[in-house]
Design a protein around this motif. Structure first.
Motif, mmCIF file in Angstrom:
data_model
loop_
_atom_site.group_PDB
_atom_site.id
_atom_site.type_symbol
_atom_site.label_atom_id
_atom_site.label_comp_id
_atom_site.label_asym_id
_atom_site.label_seq_id
_atom_site.Cartn_x
_atom_site.Cartn_y
_atom_site.Cartn_z
ATOM 1 N N ARG A 153 10.925 -9.546 2.615
ATOM 2 C CA ARG A 153 10.446 -10.526 3.086
ATOM 3 C C ARG A 153 8.842 -10.752 2.603
ATOM 4 N N GLU A 154 8.152 -9.790 2.344
ATOM 5 C CA GLU A 154 6.756 -9.722 1.992
ATOM 6 C C GLU A 154 6.649 -9.867 0.423
ATOM 7 N N GLU A 155 7.631 -9.484 -0.279
ATOM 8 C CA GLU A 155 7.660 -9.591 -1.558
ATOM 9 C C GLU A 155 7.911 -11.451 -1.942
ATOM 10 N N LEU A 156 8.909 -11.743 -1.214
ATOM 11 C CA LEU A 156 9.217 -13.240 -1.113
ATOM 12 C C LEU A 156 8.167 -14.210 -0.813
ATOM 13 N N GLU A 157 7.259 -13.805 0.268
ATOM 14 C CA GLU A 157 5.889 -14.093 0.521
ATOM 15 C C GLU A 157 5.002 -14.376 -0.700
ATOM 16 N N GLU A 158 4.916 -13.191 -1.383
ATOM 17 C CA GLU A 158 4.170 -12.982 -2.647
ATOM 18 C C GLU A 158 4.571 -13.925 -3.649
ATOM 19 N N VAL A 159 5.610 -14.401 -3.834
ATOM 20 C CA VAL A 159 6.378 -15.116 -4.912
ATOM 21 C C VAL A 159 5.684 -16.435 -4.527
ATOM 22 N N VAL A 160 5.735 -16.946 -3.219
ATOM 23 C CA VAL A 160 5.253 -18.148 -2.778
ATOM 24 C C VAL A 160 3.632 -18.273 -3.072
ATOM 25 N N TYR A 161 2.992 -17.251 -2.928
ATOM 26 C CA TYR A 161 1.489 -17.410 -3.086
ATOM 27 C C TYR A 161 1.141 -17.263 -4.466
ATOM 28 N N HIS A 162 2.008 -16.500 -5.262
ATOM 29 C CA HIS A 162 1.640 -16.667 -6.763
ATOM 30 C C HIS A 162 2.036 -17.974 -7.148
ATOM 31 N N ALA A 163 3.127 -18.529 -6.765
ATOM 32 C CA ALA A 163 3.685 -19.939 -7.178
ATOM 33 C C ALA A 163 2.509 -20.974 -7.113
ATOM 34 N N SER A 164 1.787 -20.716 -6.027
ATOM 35 C CA SER A 164 0.615 -21.661 -5.681
ATOM 36 C C SER A 164 -0.344 -22.021 -6.737
ATOM 37 N N GLY A 165 -0.683 -20.988 -7.469
ATOM 38 C CA GLY A 165 -1.422 -21.017 -8.714
ATOM 39 C C GLY A 165 -1.107 -21.412 -9.957
ATOM 40 N N TYR A 166 0.371 -21.469 -10.119
ATOM 41 C CA TYR A 166 0.778 -22.048 -11.339
ATOM 42 C C TYR A 166 1.628 -23.172 -11.157
ATOM 43 N N ALA A 167 2.560 -23.544 -10.056
ATOM 44 C CA ALA A 167 3.180 -24.518 -9.734
ATOM 45 C C ALA A 167 2.549 -25.602 -8.853
ATOM 46 N N GLY A 168 1.529 -25.118 -8.277
ATOM 47 C CA GLY A 168 0.574 -26.036 -7.430
ATOM 48 C C GLY A 168 0.903 -25.722 -5.871
ATOM 49 N N PHE A 169 0.028 -26.284 -5.163
ATOM 50 C CA PHE A 169 -0.057 -25.900 -3.557
ATOM 51 C C PHE A 169 1.052 -26.845 -2.989
ATOM 52 N N PRO A 170 1.375 -28.091 -3.448
ATOM 53 C CA PRO A 170 2.392 -28.695 -2.601
ATOM 54 C C PRO A 170 3.836 -27.953 -2.698
ATOM 55 N N ALA A 171 4.202 -27.562 -4.057
ATOM 56 C CA ALA A 171 5.564 -26.813 -4.197
ATOM 57 C C ALA A 171 5.356 -25.556 -3.500
ATOM 58 N N ALA A 172 4.328 -25.000 -3.353
ATOM 59 C CA ALA A 172 4.278 -23.595 -2.765
ATOM 60 C C ALA A 172 4.542 -23.873 -1.310
ATOM 61 N N ALA A 173 3.742 -25.042 -0.685
ATOM 62 C CA ALA A 173 3.797 -25.353 0.731
ATOM 63 C C ALA A 173 5.377 -25.619 1.098
ATOM 64 N N THR A 174 5.818 -26.307 0.107
ATOM 65 C CA THR A 174 7.321 -26.767 0.540
ATOM 66 C C THR A 174 8.121 -25.276 0.482
ATOM 67 N N ALA A 175 7.754 -24.529 -0.264
ATOM 68 C CA ALA A 175 8.646 -23.314 -0.481
ATOM 69 C C ALA A 175 8.482 -22.285 0.712
ATOM 70 N N MET A 176 7.102 -22.483 1.456
ATOM 71 C CA MET A 176 6.833 -21.892 2.473
ATOM 72 C C MET A 176 7.545 -22.230 3.737
ATOM 73 N N ARG A 177 7.571 -23.627 3.883
ATOM 74 C CA ARG A 177 8.273 -24.282 4.860
ATOM 75 C C ARG A 177 9.868 -23.863 4.741
ATOM 76 N N ILE A 178 10.453 -23.999 3.458
ATOM 77 C CA ILE A 178 11.993 -23.611 3.309
ATOM 78 C C ILE A 178 12.044 -22.051 3.756
ATOM 79 N N GLY A 179 11.173 -21.286 3.276
ATOM 80 C CA GLY A 179 11.244 -19.905 3.578
ATOM 81 C C GLY A 179 11.310 -19.445 5.029
ATOM 82 N N ARG A 180 10.384 -20.238 5.803
ATOM 83 C CA ARG A 180 10.344 -20.092 7.281
ATOM 84 C C ARG A 180 11.530 -20.535 7.853
#
Length: 130
Positions: A92-119
């Motif tokens: 789960r921690e590694e999946l969270e890191e994927v979301v954090y890392h994606a925020s820098g490259y795919a943008g915060f809105p995409a990472a926020a959507t992934a965070m919501r879905i991940g939850r």
């Protein structure tokens, strides 16, 4: 002799068994209806050809796939691939890191959507383990 469809089914049975309905030659990954052939294309081309290639293990393929799905904002596919990532050895921690890392490259809105879905997906997965 094995076909790419058979190989795709074998991979899918291992990484996402709940996506398969029926058994034997009648097994399906879709419910029929409009564009039902898309499931067959996915079996042969994605799971039968890509997920069986040498060069990356399934854990690595999950990392790559999740990053791409986050960048594409592909919500439905992300719902499927988060549990696949867990089955392929990601924590789960590694999946969270994927979301954090994606925020820098795919943008915060995409990472926020992934965070919501991940939850949603991971909290349910933890509450109802396989």
């Amino acid at each position: 002799m094995s076909t790419t469809r058979d190989e795709g089914f074998a991979v899918l049975r291992e990484i996402l068994p709940e996506a398969i309905s029926g058994s034997g030659t009648e097994a399906r990954i879709d419910g029929g209806g409009f564009a039902f052939g898309l499931g067959e294309l996915s079996l042969e081309n994605v799971f039968g050809r890509l997920w069986t290639r040498p060069g990356l293990d399934r854990r690595s393929r999950s990392l790559v796939t999740l990053g791409i799905l986050i960048a594409l904002n592909a919500e439905d596919e992300l719902r499927f691939h988060l549990p696949i990532g867990l089955r392929n050895g990601l924590t789960r921690e590694e999946l969270e890191e994927v979301v954090y890392h994606a925020s820098g490259y795919a943008g915060f809105p995409a990472a926020a959507t992934a965070m919501r879905i991940g939850r949603e997906v991971l909290d349910q997965h933890i509450a109802e383990p396989n």
